[in-house]
Design a protein around this motif. Sequence first.
Motif, mmCIF file in Angstrom:
data_model
loop_
_atom_site.group_PDB
_atom_site.id
_atom_site.type_symbol
_atom_site.label_atom_id
_atom_site.label_comp_id
_atom_site.label_asym_id
_atom_site.label_seq_id
_atom_site.Cartn_x
_atom_site.Cartn_y
_atom_site.Cartn_z
ATOM 1 N N VAL A 1 41.342 30.039 51.167
ATOM 2 C CA VAL A 1 41.143 31.161 50.254
ATOM 3 C C VAL A 1 42.329 31.249 49.288
ATOM 4 O O VAL A 1 43.478 31.186 49.711
ATOM 5 N N VAL A 2 42.034 31.335 48.014
ATOM 6 C CA VAL A 2 43.075 31.594 47.014
ATOM 7 C C VAL A 2 42.662 32.856 46.249
ATOM 8 O O VAL A 2 41.589 32.894 45.651
ATOM 9 N N VAL A 3 43.492 33.891 46.338
ATOM 10 C CA VAL A 3 43.202 35.147 45.630
ATOM 11 C C VAL A 3 43.909 35.094 44.281
ATOM 12 O O VAL A 3 45.096 34.780 44.214
ATOM 13 N N VAL A 4 43.174 35.359 43.215
ATOM 14 C CA VAL A 4 43.754 35.301 41.882
ATOM 15 C C VAL A 4 43.671 36.671 41.226
ATOM 16 O O VAL A 4 42.578 37.224 41.042
ATOM 17 N N LYS A 5 44.826 37.242 40.907
ATOM 18 C CA LYS A 5 44.857 38.499 40.151
ATOM 19 C C LYS A 5 44.851 38.136 38.671
ATOM 20 O O LYS A 5 45.719 37.413 38.193
ATOM 21 N N PHE A 6 43.832 38.625 37.981
ATOM 22 C CA PHE A 6 43.649 38.303 36.574
ATOM 23 C C PHE A 6 44.035 39.539 35.771
ATOM 24 O O PHE A 6 43.472 40.610 35.975
ATOM 25 N N GLY A 7 45.018 39.387 34.904
ATOM 26 C CA GLY A 7 45.425 40.565 34.145
ATOM 27 C C GLY A 7 46.239 40.185 32.942
ATOM 28 O O GLY A 7 46.327 39.012 32.568
ATOM 29 N N GLY A 8 46.836 41.184 32.368
ATOM 30 C CA GLY A 8 47.717 40.970 31.225
ATOM 31 C C GLY A 8 46.971 40.398 30.038
ATOM 32 O O GLY A 8 45.782 40.615 29.860
ATOM 33 N N ASN A 9 47.710 39.647 29.251
ATOM 34 C CA ASN A 9 47.193 39.076 28.014
ATOM 35 C C ASN A 9 45.983 38.190 28.212
ATOM 36 O O ASN A 9 45.075 38.162 27.390
#
Length: 296
Positions: free
Chosen positions: A35-43
């Motif tokens: 499992v790889v959790v990716v927080k997507f944010g910012g620019n």
Amino acid sequence: MTPLAGIPDRGYRPEQRARALVEALPYIQHFRNEVVVVKFGGNAMINEDLAVTFAEDVVLLRSVGLKPVVVHGGGPQIAEMLARLGKESEFRDGLRVTDSETLDVARMVLVGKVGRDIVGRINMHGAHAVGLSGEDGGLITATIRDESLGYVGDIVQVNPGILERLLAEDLIPVVSSIGSDITGQALNINADTVAGAIGGALNAKKVVYLTDVPGLMRDVNDPSTLVARITVPELEAMIADGTIAGGMVPKVRSCIDAIEFGAQGAHLLDGRVPHVLLLELFTDTGIGTMVETRQP
Ligand code: ADP
Ligand code: MG
């Protein structure tokens, strides 16, 4: 093989493509079934080209056998909608005071717009993404942090069952950072905090935070001070002495919690770099900031 319809020719020689794939092989094997959790944010989230390459990366991770989970926030999109509605925001210690109307807007924007857009871009490559809120399937139970801030939540429990079931079906969960308290009241939660908590609960191989800076810096205005590797005690010290400030504080706290609660690693990356996820996971390019864990 005969060319597949609709595949753009990006000018790489066939030998280059083959070599790139073979060089990625050990990394793919290392992360397979993890499992790889990716927080997507910012620019990365407000730039359409980067949002498209992000979706491609996530689909590629799934296609080579990883189990990606996407967690997203949407501060700028919420701010934009509040402005459109002519609603003023009050800030206390850098946190938006969230009255019930603001909460409704945040929830509609995150679950109904930002999450939908991410799901849509991923599903252009096959119907694999499923959008959900932390309210779904009891995923995130939270409690009001401070009455004076309104409906801002602190996580008290993560029940990852719904995510495990989606992952078992080879689906890609896309989680909006809203939780609910035990009475069913929805609460707005920092998306980094949600990503870390989910990464811990799923014993993720890695939690990756895509943001709008190259990584953690000793001087936020000087990219040459980027920290390549750092330990949890060093991070605590940098929070205490104010080197880490603003939105980087919940991000770093989330890295620490993720590792504390069962994730095997955490990494801060520059979401403005196209395909930064693939660069980090499948090449030996040392980019961003890696939080070191106690294990070898
Ligand atoms: P995101 O949308 O990725 O959560 P945030 O604005 O919440 O973005 O957090 C990232 C911001 O943290 C950076 O843009 C930067 O201004 C700020 N920051 C504060 N201290 C640091 C630091 N020491 N190193 C890097 N960024 C920092
Ligand atoms: Mg943030």
